[in-house]
Design an enzyme around this catalytic site. Structure first.
Site, short mmCIF file in Angstrom:
data_model
loop_
_atom_site.label_atom_id
_atom_site.label_comp_id
_atom_site.label_asym_id
_atom_site.label_seq_id
_atom_site.Cartn_x
_atom_site.Cartn_y
_atom_site.Cartn_z
N ASP A 1 5.86 -34.60 17.06
CA ASP A 1 7.20 -34.66 17.65
C ASP A 1 7.44 -36.00 18.37
OD1 ASP A 1 7.30 -32.06 16.82
OD2 ASP A 1 7.77 -31.22 18.79
N HIS B 1 2.00 -35.17 19.24
CA HIS B 1 3.02 -36.21 19.43
C HIS B 1 2.42 -37.54 19.01
CE1 HIS B 1 4.03 -32.88 22.10
NE2 HIS B 1 5.29 -33.27 22.00
#
Ligand code: NI
Length: 235
Positions: free
Chosen positions: A60, A202
């Site tokens: 993300d 991430h």
């Protein structure tokens, strides 16, 4: 008359021999057909080996100019696809990375334009956040993303009906943004990995990139196959 009889007898014998050969040839050709059939059956069985357990890596908040390229390099080297949920405002200046993701077989999803909590904004803002990001991705790749990772996992009820997108959550939260520690990230994945798991990471941290590639090597050695997240969502 005698010659004629010999001729007839010879003709009969030759006919019998001929029929015998015909029968023999048919028997052989039957056997060959059967063998070919058996071989086909065997190869069909060989063509469907036991299914490997599958797992999906998702990243993300990218793309990150600083860390995404190294992650893409490592995934490419290992022939492993991942799923990237992009923040619209992070795309500017990183269009080449978005294109690379697509060209290298990764799935690109939407993570809103400003990383908003979708259940805390108006329906109109939520739709704008999603559509603006989807449009940017479409302009670069020619593909409008179908999947969205709602920031903070906050989804507005029935929002998928107005934006035609499917929310993709996760079941293994590595807390990589918090620990910034590759050992800790790998340990969390190792302890929780299962067939069908979706791992949340991430790509904006060096520790996450290092950990992700270690996770790929570790789970590959355990027999896992890495797939894009849609594999578990397509019905
Ligand atoms: Ni996020």
């Amino acid at each position: 008359m005698k010659n004629c009889k010999i001729f007839q007898e010879t003709a009969v014998i030759l006919s019998v021999i001929f029929l015998f050969f015909l029968l023999l040839m048919r028997t052989f050709s039957d056997r060959e057909t059967r063998t070919a059939g058996d071989t086909e059956t065997v190869s069909a069985e060989n063509a469907s080996p036991a299914t490997l357990p599958q797992i999906a890596l998702t990243f993300d908040d990218g793309p990150s100019r600083q860390y995404t390229p190294a992650l893409l390099d490592g995934l490419k080297e290992r022939g492993v696809p991942a799923t990237f949920f992009l923040i619209g405002k992070n795309i500017e200046g990183n269009e080449d990375l978005v294109l690379r993701m697509q060209e290298e077989g990764h799935l690109i999803g939407n993570h809103t334009y400003n990383h908003v909590e979708l259940d805390r904004v108006t329906a109109e803002t939520a739709r704008e956040e999603i559509e603006r990001t989807g449009n940017r991705i479409y302009e670069i790749t020619g593909v409008y993303p179908t999947y969205i990772r709602p920031p903070f996992g906050a989804w507005k009820k029935n929002l998928e009906l107005s934006v035609s997108m499917l929310p993709v959550l996760w079941d293994i939260d590595t807390l990589d943004w918090k620990s910034r520690n590759a050992d800790s990230i790998v340990a969390i994945v190792e302890a929780n990995a299962a067939d069908g798991s979706i791992i949340l990471m991430h790509d904006g941290y060096e520790s996450s990139v290092v950990a992700a590639l270690r996770v790929v090597d570790l789970l590959t050695s355990q027999g896992y196959e890495f797939v894009t997240a849609d594999t578990f969502l397509v019905t």
